[in-house]
Design an enzyme around this catalytic site. Structure first.
Site, short mmCIF file in Angstrom:
data_model
loop_
_atom_site.label_atom_id
_atom_site.label_comp_id
_atom_site.label_asym_id
_atom_site.label_seq_id
_atom_site.Cartn_x
_atom_site.Cartn_y
_atom_site.Cartn_z
N CYS A 126 0.82 -1.22 0.00
CA CYS A 126 0.00 0.00 0.00
C CYS A 126 0.86 1.27 0.00
CB CYS A 126 -0.94 0.00 1.20
SG CYS A 126 -0.22 -0.62 2.72
N HIS A 234 -2.72 6.07 4.90
CA HIS A 234 -1.28 6.27 5.08
C HIS A 234 -0.90 7.65 4.55
CE1 HIS A 234 -1.05 2.18 6.22
NE2 HIS A 234 -0.49 1.64 5.15
C1 2RA Z 1 1.18 -2.10 6.65
N1 2RA Z 1 1.87 -1.82 4.33
O1 2RA Z 1 0.74 -0.96 6.58
C2 2RA Z 1 1.72 -2.79 5.42
C3 2RA Z 1 0.85 -3.96 5.01
N2 2RA Z 1 -0.48 -3.58 4.76
O2 2RA Z 1 1.22 -2.78 7.69
#
Ligand code: 2RA
Length: 330
Positions: A126, A234
């Site tokens: 991601c 994120h």
């Molecule tokens: C996380 N990118 O954010 C990794 C797996 N989804 O933990």
């Protein structure tokens, strides 16, 4: 088209069902697949209830495509079996991402690498997906030489156990720990395990996957990935050095006119991307665009995206949409 979702009861699997329905993917019949402990459970899809079946029953149902989000070990064991049965697998785990025989795809960047012969297609990490969506239009124009990225990642990236830990801590309840330390009121500079070079697996995923997706091994990436007590997506602070100088207004225009990118950048109105706004959206949000005044040809930007959607489920569904559009599926 008969579509299987493997890991249908997890955070990403559930999001895959939601996105398939929202985007009206041509699903005539759904085959929800999960581990033995979930067989028999029911999932809702477009107002209809479907019983979860086993991995083998998922093959026997003969879906045209199987979206996997069931962990690396399940993918390593079962993706080849599904592929051998003629089922196209789009796998969200890290199992196949760096396999040189398997495409690692963000449709806005490198969908053209896909062929009808690809029966196992890897969905990138991601934190990598949202970064390469923003970098690609700039790379084509200016040539990306080096990227320094720090991430601020949602607990949803870890899964339900981490979300439960956050809210248990926030509401003063005891419960299972997904992390070694408290996550509420904290920031954990570790995502996944540490490697011999002092980086974590998550950091090296960003380094290695970026080169493969952008098809340019000369791109240097260094990353620090951090877990923070946030839900909606994120966030990433990205410092990118180009091979030549750029015009900031041209950068903004390039981003504004590129697929899946929404520029939110007006300091005078305190407008910039935030997980609060990105949550449940499919786009990659870019802001805080400014020249790095300490180094020529270098740009700072802030990138936010919903890691369960564009970072996982939506990217996987978009790969399936691309295959359908090219008559490579079903
Ligand atoms: C996380 N990118 O954010 C990794 C797996 N989804 O933990």
């Amino acid at each position: 088209m008969k579509v299987a979702v493997v890991g249908a009861t997890g955070l990403v699997g559930t999001k895959m069902l939601q996105v398939l329905a929202e985007r009206n993917f041509p699903v005539d019949e759904l085959v929800p697949v999960a581990s033995e402990r979930s067989v028999g459970k029911e999932v809702d899809f477009k107002g209809k209830k479907y019983k979860v079946v086993s991995m083998q029953d998922g093959i026997d149902a003969k879906p045209a495509v199987a979206l996997f989000s069931a962990g690396g070990s399940t993918s390593l064991e079962w993706a080849p079996k599904y592929a051998a049965a003629g089922i196209t697998v789009i796998d969200n785990s890290s199992a196949w991402r760096m396999d040189p025989t398997k495409p690692l795809v963000v449709p806005e960047v490198n969908a053209d690498v896909l062929t009808v012969n690809d029966k196992i297609i890897a969905n990138p990490n991601c934190s990598t997906i949202q970064m390469v969506v923003a970098l690609q239009p700039l790379h084509k124009k200016y040539g990306v030489k080096r990227v320094v990225v720090s991430t601020y990642q949602s607990v949803t990236g870890t899964g339900k156990k981490a979300v439960d830990q956050l809210f248990n801590e926030r509401e003063g309840r005891q419960g299972e720990m997904a992390y070694k330390y408290a996550i509420d009121l904290n920031a954990l500079p570790q995502i996944d395990v540490f490697l011999d070079n002092g980086y974590t697996k998550e950091e090296m995923k960003m380094v290695n996957e970026t080169k493969k997706i952008m098809q340019d091994d000369s791109i240097k990436v260094t990353a620090t990935t951090v877990r923070i007590p946030v839900m909606g997506g994120h966030s990433e602070s990205v410092n990118v050095e180009f091979g030549k100088d750029y015009d900031l207004n041209e950068v903004r225009e390039l981003l504004c006119t590129s697929p899946s990118i929404i520029v939110q950048d007006d300091p005078s109105q305190q407008v910039y991307p935030m997980p609060l706004w990105a949550h449940e959206k499919d786009e990659v949000f870019v802001g805080r665009l400014r020249r790095d005044e300490t180094q020529p040809n270098t740009l700072n930007m802030w990138i936010v995206s919903d890691n369960l959607r564009k970072g996982a489920a939506t990217n996987a569904v978009q790969i399936a949409e691309y295959l359908v559009g090219k008559n490579m599926l079903g």
